[in-house]
Design a protein around this motif. Structure first.
Motif, short mmCIF file in Angstrom:
data_model
loop_
_atom_site.label_atom_id
_atom_site.label_comp_id
_atom_site.label_asym_id
_atom_site.label_seq_id
_atom_site.Cartn_x
_atom_site.Cartn_y
_atom_site.Cartn_z
N PRO A 22 19.57 0.31 27.09
CA PRO A 22 21.08 -0.25 27.24
C PRO A 22 21.05 -1.85 26.81
CG PRO A 22 20.08 0.98 29.08
CD PRO A 22 18.88 0.63 28.18
N VAL A 23 22.44 -2.14 26.68
CA VAL A 23 22.52 -3.52 26.22
C VAL A 23 22.67 -4.08 27.65
CG1 VAL A 23 24.28 -4.98 25.34
CG2 VAL A 23 23.83 -2.72 24.25
N SER A 24 21.84 -5.23 27.54
CA SER A 24 21.78 -6.00 28.71
C SER A 24 22.78 -7.08 28.75
CB SER A 24 20.44 -6.57 29.22
OG SER A 24 19.81 -7.12 27.76
N VAL A 25 23.06 -7.75 29.91
CA VAL A 25 24.11 -9.03 30.12
C VAL A 25 23.35 -10.10 30.43
CG1 VAL A 25 26.05 -9.87 31.16
CG2 VAL A 25 26.04 -7.61 30.49
N GLN A 26 23.43 -11.25 29.97
CA GLN A 26 22.78 -12.57 30.22
C GLN A 26 23.69 -13.44 30.36
OE1 GLN A 26 19.46 -13.86 27.57
NE2 GLN A 26 19.33 -11.89 26.55
N SER A 27 23.18 -14.64 31.21
CA SER A 27 24.15 -15.84 31.47
C SER A 27 23.03 -17.07 31.59
CB SER A 27 24.89 -15.76 32.68
OG SER A 27 25.86 -16.99 32.87
N MET A 28 23.37 -18.25 31.87
CA MET A 28 22.67 -19.27 31.84
C MET A 28 23.09 -20.35 33.08
SD MET A 28 21.78 -22.07 28.80
CE MET A 28 20.47 -23.27 29.05
N LEU A 29 22.17 -20.70 33.80
CA LEU A 29 22.37 -21.65 35.01
C LEU A 29 23.11 -22.97 34.35
CD1 LEU A 29 19.33 -21.71 37.01
CD2 LEU A 29 21.31 -20.20 37.27
N LEU A 173 16.62 -12.23 17.76
CA LEU A 173 17.32 -13.19 16.98
C LEU A 173 18.82 -13.46 17.65
CD1 LEU A 173 16.48 -12.31 13.36
CD2 LEU A 173 15.19 -14.05 14.70
N SER A 174 19.28 -14.68 17.50
CA SER A 174 20.58 -14.73 17.77
C SER A 174 21.21 -15.62 16.66
CB SER A 174 21.14 -15.50 19.21
OG SER A 174 20.56 -16.73 19.26
N LEU A 175 22.52 -15.47 16.22
CA LEU A 175 23.11 -16.28 15.13
C LEU A 175 24.38 -16.47 15.61
CD1 LEU A 175 21.59 -13.24 13.89
CD2 LEU A 175 21.40 -14.77 12.09
N LYS A 176 24.80 -17.61 16.25
CA LYS A 176 26.03 -18.09 16.82
C LYS A 176 26.68 -19.10 16.23
CE LYS A 176 24.33 -16.58 21.41
NZ LYS A 176 24.19 -16.97 22.96
N SER A 177 28.15 -18.65 15.89
CA SER A 177 29.07 -19.67 15.62
C SER A 177 30.21 -19.58 16.70
CB SER A 177 29.48 -19.45 14.18
OG SER A 177 30.57 -20.06 13.78
N HIS A 199 20.64 -10.55 19.82
CA HIS A 199 21.19 -11.30 21.11
C HIS A 199 22.66 -11.77 20.75
CE1 HIS A 199 21.23 -14.33 24.48
NE2 HIS A 199 22.32 -14.59 23.89
N LEU A 200 23.60 -11.09 21.17
CA LEU A 200 25.11 -11.14 20.64
C LEU A 200 25.84 -12.28 21.36
CD1 LEU A 200 26.44 -7.79 19.86
CD2 LEU A 200 25.04 -9.16 18.19
N GLY A 201 26.44 -13.30 20.57
CA GLY A 201 27.29 -14.19 21.37
C GLY A 201 28.21 -14.97 20.66
N VAL A 202 29.11 -15.77 21.16
CA VAL A 202 29.95 -16.71 20.21
C VAL A 202 29.84 -17.71 21.07
CG1 VAL A 202 32.55 -17.48 19.42
CG2 VAL A 202 31.81 -14.93 19.55
N GLY A 228 23.78 -4.80 18.18
CA GLY A 228 23.72 -5.64 19.50
C GLY A 228 22.68 -4.82 20.70
N ASP A 229 21.99 -5.88 21.19
CA ASP A 229 20.91 -5.36 21.95
C ASP A 229 21.05 -5.90 23.41
OD1 ASP A 229 19.51 -3.48 20.28
OD2 ASP A 229 19.29 -5.21 19.17
N THR A 230 21.72 -7.14 23.47
CA THR A 230 21.86 -8.03 24.54
C THR A 230 22.96 -8.82 24.30
OG1 THR A 230 20.79 -9.42 26.15
CG2 THR A 230 20.13 -9.56 24.16
#
Length: 350
Positions: A22-29, A173-177, A199-202, A228-230
């Motif tokens: 399952p695709v996981s959700v991340q965040s950062m302190l 891998l993440s490749l964010k712009s 790892h997906l994200g903008v 996308g995996d996370t």
């Protein structure tokens, strides 16, 4: 949704990333790295909001102590975010971190890359290579003229090759712009060129409203394409909002079930109730209900039952009264001021 890309799988603590997991959700302190108590409190809030993986900045040796301190309070996997200093990666690994975010090309000569690769191999700690549009190497930028999607992919694969040289492939891998189109294209290209989980994200997506929109466009589009995996929704806001947005995106594309899905009409001239207020109140009251159901809240009885046909249950307003609807059929009429209360009663019976 397109067929899901099945990548190599890595384990971040007790969370599987890639390989059909399952695709996981991340965040950062966003607390200061020296604020131990504040960091623990925020980590607990993120866990309670449904965050699967939590990242924390490790800018110096003193910050390494956060890893053990947080782990005493929660079992959510932790990622150490490290730039340039390979010793911070080694110390974070020794402190029990579950994943390291570092770019191997930025930590010095091959002996340092090997030290990190060997340490993470021994402890089975994955490494996320995080390439942003602002971190692409000068020589790669010179070839592409700008931080294009192709430049991001070339940079990410270059960093991966430095680890692969030392038999390390436990990589994400993440490749964010900050550009949604470049982000979208970069991940599509990377998905074709490698089998690593993504790892997906903008990056630098912005404030709450705009950041969610940009992330939904790029991340949602990629997930619907099977890529996308996370994910992380980067917002200039409380990180709990990132988690909520990430979960909502996953639910919207069918990647996560559970919790009430509300569908509601945009109102029109036929509406005779305060539909906007009703939906906002319903959203608050239904937030704690963990039933996998769709609830429709419609503004009138003309189109309401038909438009709510695919919902498990719903309500439609009238002029002083409304109706309870189940699978498109009106089951009973209710006074307007009792519509929401009666809806909750019906949901609790389901």
């Amino acid at each position: 949704m397109n067929e899901k890309r099945i990548s190599k799988q890595v384990k971040v603590g007790n969370i599987a990333v890639g390989g059909g997991a399952p695709v996981s959700v991340q965040s950062m302190l966003c607390t200061r790295s020296y604020d131990v108590e504040g960091s623990i409190a925020q980590a607990v809030r993120l866990r309670d909001a449904g965050c699967d993986i939590i990242r924390l900045a490790v800018p110096n040796m003193d910050a390494v102590r956060l890893i053990g301190a947080i782990k005493e309070h929660i079992d959510t996997p932790l990622v150490a975010d490290i730039h340039f200093d390979y010793k911070l990666a080694l110390e974070s690994a020794a402190a029990g971190v579950d994943k390291i975010r570092i770019n191997p090309g930025n930590i010095g000569d091959e002996s340092r890359v090997k030290a990190v690769a060997d340490c993470c191999n021994r402890l089975n700690i994955p490494i996320r290579i995080g390439v942003n549009s602002g971190s692409v190497e000068k020589e790669i930028l010179a070839r592409h003229g700008a931080p294009t999607a192709a430049a991001l992919v070339e940079s990410a694969l270059y960093h991966a090759s430095l680890l692969e040289k030392f038999d390390f492939d436990n990589i994400v891998l993440s490749l964010k712009s900050s550009d949604t189109g470049i982000t979208f294209d970069a991940y599509r290209m990377a998905a074709e060129k490698c089998s690593y989980p993504l790892h997906l994200g903008v990056t630098e997506a912005g404030t709450l409203r705009r950041g969610i929109i940009k992330s939904a466009c790029a991340v949602g589009g990629l997930l619907l394409s099977g890529i996308g995996d996370t994910i992380r929704v980067s917002l200039t806001d409380d990180p709990v909002e990132e988690v909520k947005a990430g979960i909502d995106i996953l639910r919207s594309v069918g990647e996560r079930r559970g919790g009430v899905n509300i569908v509601s009409c945009p109102t029109c001239g036929r509406t005779r109730i305060d539909l906007i207020g009703l939906v906002k109140e319903a959203e608050k009251r239904l937030a704690g209900i963990n039933k996998d159901i769709t609830v429709a809240i419609m503004g009138c009885v003309v189109n309401g039952p038909g438009e709510a046909k695919e919902a498990d249950i719903g309500i439609a307003g009238g002029d002083g009264c409304g109706v309870i609807i189940k699978h498109g059929e009106i089951v009973r009429r209710v006074d307007e001021d009792k519509l929401l209360d009666e809806l909750i009663v019906e949901i609790e019976r389901m």
